[in-house]
Design an enzyme around this catalytic site. Structure first.
Site, PDB file in Angstrom:
ATOM      1  N   ASP A 173      -7.191   8.834  -3.265  1.00  0.00           N
ATOM      2  CA  ASP A 173      -6.051   9.013  -2.368  1.00  0.00           C
ATOM      3  C   ASP A 173      -4.843   8.221  -2.850  1.00  0.00           C
ATOM      4  O   ASP A 173      -3.725   8.748  -2.965  1.00  0.00           O
ATOM      5  CB  ASP A 173      -6.413   8.545  -0.954  1.00  0.00           C
ATOM      6  CG  ASP A 173      -7.202   9.578  -0.174  1.00  0.00           C
ATOM      7  OD1 ASP A 173      -6.992  10.777  -0.396  1.00  0.00           O
ATOM      8  OD2 ASP A 173      -8.022   9.181   0.670  1.00  0.00           O
ATOM      9  N   LYS A 174      -5.058   6.954  -3.130  1.00  0.00           N
ATOM     10  CA  LYS A 174      -3.929   6.103  -3.504  1.00  0.00           C
ATOM     11  C   LYS A 174      -3.427   6.423  -4.902  1.00  0.00           C
ATOM     12  O   LYS A 174      -2.218   6.376  -5.163  1.00  0.00           O
ATOM     13  CB  LYS A 174      -4.306   4.630  -3.356  1.00  0.00           C
ATOM     14  CG  LYS A 174      -4.513   4.250  -1.893  1.00  0.00           C
ATOM     15  CD  LYS A 174      -4.701   2.765  -1.677  1.00  0.00           C
ATOM     16  CE  LYS A 174      -4.762   2.440  -0.181  1.00  0.00           C
ATOM     17  NZ  LYS A 174      -4.931   0.997   0.086  1.00  0.00           N
TER      18      LYS A 174
END
Length: 409
Positions: A173-174
């Protein structure tokens, strides 16, 4: 720590229609760098992470708090025709749209890429998906751990004892949020030259494949599945976590000089002349024996004692800390990475700065993560919506029912 007065994105308007982690991180990065970020949230619920708890900080979800500073929040049902009209007006004035909803969700509401390009030819549309823009799985939803499993990352984490484990951080995600921010910056530069917006596409799968690309290239070369080495390194020995009398220490003997320094500092000169320990290729070939011998040496020391010896000798090393050990850590404090930020309900609130400095300063913060819908009325007023219409929209549930005319974050 002093701060820059404003980032290079000052004057850029970003509309963020996102939830969870990857999308909100993009908005936070752009907000940290000066953009005006308007976060469009579901009426009554908002971003999913507002309800992800524990952990909490005075009742507020930390999952939300760590991804949503420097934003304004508007609570809006854009599936209602009146709400859609408001969103269209926002997008008409926007420079960037970031969305990570389920594939097709915005298009179903009539906000297709083609419609948006006609509405606002200069708009940069950042589309974030799980499996990418095309292919048999393109329409499927996805979460970070699912893509860790799909891409082989979880398999790489296996210890042989019990079920597979994921990386306990939102690394995909990051990472996808970071790629999105890079793509948006490039799209802004392109627009400076051409005057036209563009479609920026990123996905968790593409990020995952990028993270494992060395192993993938190994597979393409016919090397097969790499061995799981725990904290170790395929080409350097010793390199990893080793036990001490009161914890673990991570040692990185990345070349022959560092190996010699380690053995000398740890009173283990006998390892320098042991058969099969002479060079890194030899140590790699005899990994198990070398690691066992090094563990026997490190176990004779306490962490603090061994750190002192190895640091004095110039051997890269660290205690294997827990995250709470970073609170009050001298190096973290010296960098000013964690700093106070006024919050509407949390006393002594603190944030972790964007990990980039400009002329020695972190970007300035304008506001803490906002209350749900805190800026709805002010944003609508800026769009020219009269007070009585705002009240009617609130009554009808098109915007937050508790929205007060003229409220601010």
């Amino acid at each position: 720590m002093s701060h820059s007065t404003s980032g290079s994105l000052d004057g850029v308007r970003v509309v963020e229609i996102t939830t969870s982690v990857a999308g909100p991180l993009v908005g936070q990065i752009l907000g940290d760098l000066g953009a005006e970020v308007i976060k469009v949230e579901r009426v009554g619920a908002g971003d999913d992470t507002r309800a992800w708890a524990p952990p909490v900080w005075e009742g507020e979800s930390i999952a939300f708090l760590h991804l949503n500073r420097n934003k304004r929040s508007i609570e809006l049902d854009y599936k209602d025709p009146r709400g859609k009209e408001i969103l269209v007006e926002l997008l008409r004035s926007a420079d960037v749209l970031v969305q990570n909803l389920r594939p097709g969700a915005l298009a179903k509401a009539g906000l297709t890429p083609e419609f948006l390009a006609e509405l606002n030819p200069g708009l940069i549309y950042c589309d974030m998906t799980g499996f990418g823009r095309v292919g048999p799985k393109a329409a499927e939803p996805a979460y970070d751990p699912l893509l860790q499993a799909y891409s082989g990352i979880i398999d790489m984490m296996g210890t042989g004892d019990g079920p597979p484990m994921r990386v306990p951080l939102s690394v995909l995600d990051k990472g996808t949020g970071m790629w999105a921010a890079i793509g948006i910056f490039d799209a802004l530069r392109r627009r400076d030259r051409t005057g036209k917006g563009s479609h920026v596409g990123v996905s968790l799968l593409e990020t995952a494949v990028t993270w494992v690309h060395a192993n993938l290239m190994g597979a393409l070369a016919g090397n097969g599945k790499p061995k799981n080495l725990g904290s170790g390194h395929a080409g350097v020995v010793p390199y990893g976590a080793f036990p001490t009398s009161d914890g673990y220490i991570f040692v990185s003997a990345g070349n022959q000089t560092l190996w010699t320094r380690f053995c000398t500092a740890a009173d283990a000169e006998e390892l320098l002349t042991r058969d099969g320990f002479g060079s890194n290729p030899e140590r790699s070939a005899n990994r198990a024996e070398v690691e066992a011998a090094v563990a026997a040496v490190t176990s004779r020391f306490a962490v603090a004692d061994l750190l002192e010896r190895l640091n004095a000798a110039g051997v890269p090393c660290s205690a294997v800390n827990s995250v709470p050990d970073l609170v009050g850590d001298a190096q973290v404090e010296a960098l000013g990475l964690v700093e106070p930020l006024e919050h509407h309900s949390i006393e002594n609130f603190q944030v972790v700065n964007l990990p980039v400095t400009f002329d020695g300063s972190y970007p300035a913060h304008r506001n803490a993560p906002p209350r749900l819908g805190a800026d709805t009325a002010s944003i609508l007023a800026e769009l020219g919506v009269p007070d009585d219409e705002i009240a009617a929209l609130s009554t009808d549930g098109v915007i937050g029912a508790d929205t007060a005319v003229g409220s601010a974050s």
